[in-house]
Design a protein around this motif. Sequence first.
Motif, PDB file in Angstrom:
ATOM      1  N   ARG A   1       0.855  -1.188   0.000  1.00 27.44           N
ATOM      2  CA  ARG A   1       0.000   0.000   0.000  1.00 27.44           C
ATOM      3  C   ARG A   1       0.887   1.231   0.000  1.00 27.44           C
ATOM      4  NH1 ARG A   1      -5.692  -1.078   0.959  1.00 27.44           N
ATOM      5  NH2 ARG A   1      -5.778  -3.253   1.505  1.00 27.44           N
ATOM      6  N   PRO A   2       0.448   2.306  -0.636  1.00 29.33           N
ATOM      7  CA  PRO A   2       1.249   3.526  -0.641  1.00 29.33           C
ATOM      8  C   PRO A   2       1.282   4.150   0.751  1.00 29.33           C
ATOM      9  CG  PRO A   2      -0.855   3.893  -1.713  1.00 29.33           C
ATOM     10  CD  PRO A   2      -0.768   2.427  -1.404  1.00 29.33           C
ATOM     11  N   THR A   3       2.373   4.808   1.053  1.00 27.15           N
ATOM     12  CA  THR A   3       2.489   5.491   2.341  1.00 27.15           C
ATOM     13  C   THR A   3       1.764   6.825   2.257  1.00 27.15           C
ATOM     14  OG1 THR A   3       4.538   6.549   1.668  1.00 27.15           O
ATOM     15  CG2 THR A   3       4.729   4.442   2.824  1.00 27.15           C
ATOM     16  N   GLU A   4       1.510   7.429   3.380  1.00 30.15           N
ATOM     17  CA  GLU A   4       0.811   8.715   3.409  1.00 30.15           C
ATOM     18  C   GLU A   4       1.642   9.812   2.772  1.00 30.15           C
ATOM     19  OE1 GLU A   4      -0.767   9.813   7.189  1.00 30.15           O
ATOM     20  OE2 GLU A   4      -1.508   7.797   7.560  1.00 30.15           O
ATOM     21  N   SER A   5       2.957   9.715   2.874  1.00 26.11           N
ATOM     22  CA  SER A   5       3.826  10.744   2.322  1.00 26.11           C
ATOM     23  C   SER A   5       4.006  10.594   0.812  1.00 26.11           C
ATOM     24  CB  SER A   5       5.188  10.710   3.009  1.00 26.11           C
ATOM     25  OG  SER A   5       5.811   9.464   2.753  1.00 26.11           O
TER      26      SER A   5
END
Length: 115
Positions: free
Chosen positions: A65-69
């Motif tokens: 999953r992509p990170t928030e940043s």
Amino acid sequence: MRVSQKTTVLPQLHSAADVALALGCSEWWVKEQARRGRIPFTKPGGSYRFTTEHFEEITRIFESRPTESGGAPVPVSRVVSQAPRRRATTVVTGSSLKARTPRRARQGKSQSTAA
């Protein structure tokens, strides 16, 4: 007297080749992951088999999953922690190695000295 027959629905088992085709990887990779205990499987009769639930879990294990940043994706979970790698050891001996004289050169010497 009449005996009623029960119909039992058995789970479908898929081969490593089927799973590899669905994942877009090699059959060897699927078998290696199963052998190392990184993915769920069953092994009736000595061959790796996978249920639909196994396949769903495999896709979850390797899901990222992509990170928030917005940086690189982070794996959701890991099944087995990686074993620490062993350091290579170098053995140093007191004697140095010396190559043998090639056979052609040895045969040439014996023929020239015999003449």
